[in-house]
Design an enzyme around this catalytic site. Sequence first.
Site, PDB file in Angstrom:
ATOM      1  N   HIS A 293       0.828  -1.212   0.000  1.00  0.00           N
ATOM      2  CA  HIS A 293       0.000   0.000   0.000  1.00  0.00           C
ATOM      3  C   HIS A 293       0.858   1.257   0.000  1.00  0.00           C
ATOM      4  CE1 HIS A 293       0.923  -0.444   4.291  1.00  0.00           C
ATOM      5  NE2 HIS A 293       0.670   0.839   4.413  1.00  0.00           N
TER       6      HIS A 293
ATOM      7  N   ASP B 265       5.978 -25.496  13.996  1.00  0.00           N
ATOM      8  CA  ASP B 265       5.946 -24.038  14.060  1.00  0.00           C
ATOM      9  C   ASP B 265       6.137 -23.558  15.498  1.00  0.00           C
ATOM     10  OD1 ASP B 265       5.793 -21.550  12.943  1.00  0.00           O
ATOM     11  OD2 ASP B 265       3.703 -21.674  12.346  1.00  0.00           O
TER      12      ASP B 265
ATOM     13  N   LYS C  51       0.306 -20.778  18.286  1.00  0.00           N
ATOM     14  CA  LYS C  51       1.708 -20.941  18.692  1.00  0.00           C
ATOM     15  C   LYS C  51       2.360 -19.594  19.012  1.00  0.00           C
ATOM     16  CE  LYS C  51       3.337 -19.443  14.561  1.00  0.00           C
ATOM     17  NZ  LYS C  51       4.337 -18.392  14.282  1.00  0.00           N
TER      18      LYS C  51
END
Length: 344
Positions: free
Chosen positions: A32, A244, A191
Amino acid sequence: MTKIAVLGAGSWGTALSIVLADNGHEVNLWTHRKDQAAIINETRRNDKYLDVEIPSNIKAYDILTEAIDGVTAVVIVVPTKAIREVCKSLNDVLNHDVTIIHASKGIEPVTLKRVSQMIAEKLENYKEEDIVVLSGPSHAEEVALRQPTTVTVSSVQMDNAKVAQDLFINESFRVYTSPDILGIELGGALKNIIALGAGISDGLGYGDNAKAALITRGLAEIARLGTSLGANPLSFLGLPGVGDLIVTCTSVHSRNWRAGNLLGKGHKLDDVLEQMGMVVEGVRTVKAAYQFAEEQQVEMPITKGIYQVLFEEKDPKDIVEQLMNRTKREEMDDLAKLLMERYS
């Protein structure tokens, strides 16, 4: 080879763009910020986020209509707080069918919506089952350097997951598939909470024993909540679960660990977020998970403790004492009960 739009030019969006470019795809990287797009195109660098050279088949755009022109897939890699706004803008300009893939990790506070649900609510002609999620132990810094990384893509529509697998997989970026989008998204989001806790533990000066306990008991919390919501409990033993969790709780690359580390050293939350300069998804996710646990009547003492540190200004040492002095219990009793209720 095909043309793909990646929406979000932070570290993770840039790293995924590099994976796609290495596979020969033409990549339109959207931001953006007009100045950021110009710098990427002129210098082949995005130094605020990653110290790597950006391949020539990645072109940056700040105009969304141009970024999605002629693409066959759109990869959404923006912070969860921006998902709805970006999808609303995308909905206004997307006039052809594409594969929608997202690689954002979080849960929306108050609504408790996962990212795929938010996308489906905002994008016309796309249902939740059409969306693909990409998740797993994958620090952007290492992915961009082509270091070995494994992730999982998941969708209710497995044909879409296989499309995503084919787009991303290469010799340094291995991609598995899974049909359990609920478990994959929850594992990737929750997580971050435990990573905040691991950082707090390290900031307090506690050792490996404490962190191992946090990771293990944190995984139990994630599995309890996920299983109560209908996720496959085995998903939390996979890459977007324990994989993760390990990498995010143990690496200095982890924003959530770094934020927690500063909190453990006595810094206030507002100061930590300002110092980080990047989105720390775990902070928003703590709010959502705390609410989820209340609604599902699932015990999540670590999440509750971190919520108290972040939003009630409790002393982290007091929370550790609170956790250590909980009543005696069996290790797996709650999860075992959930599994028995689900599969009996």
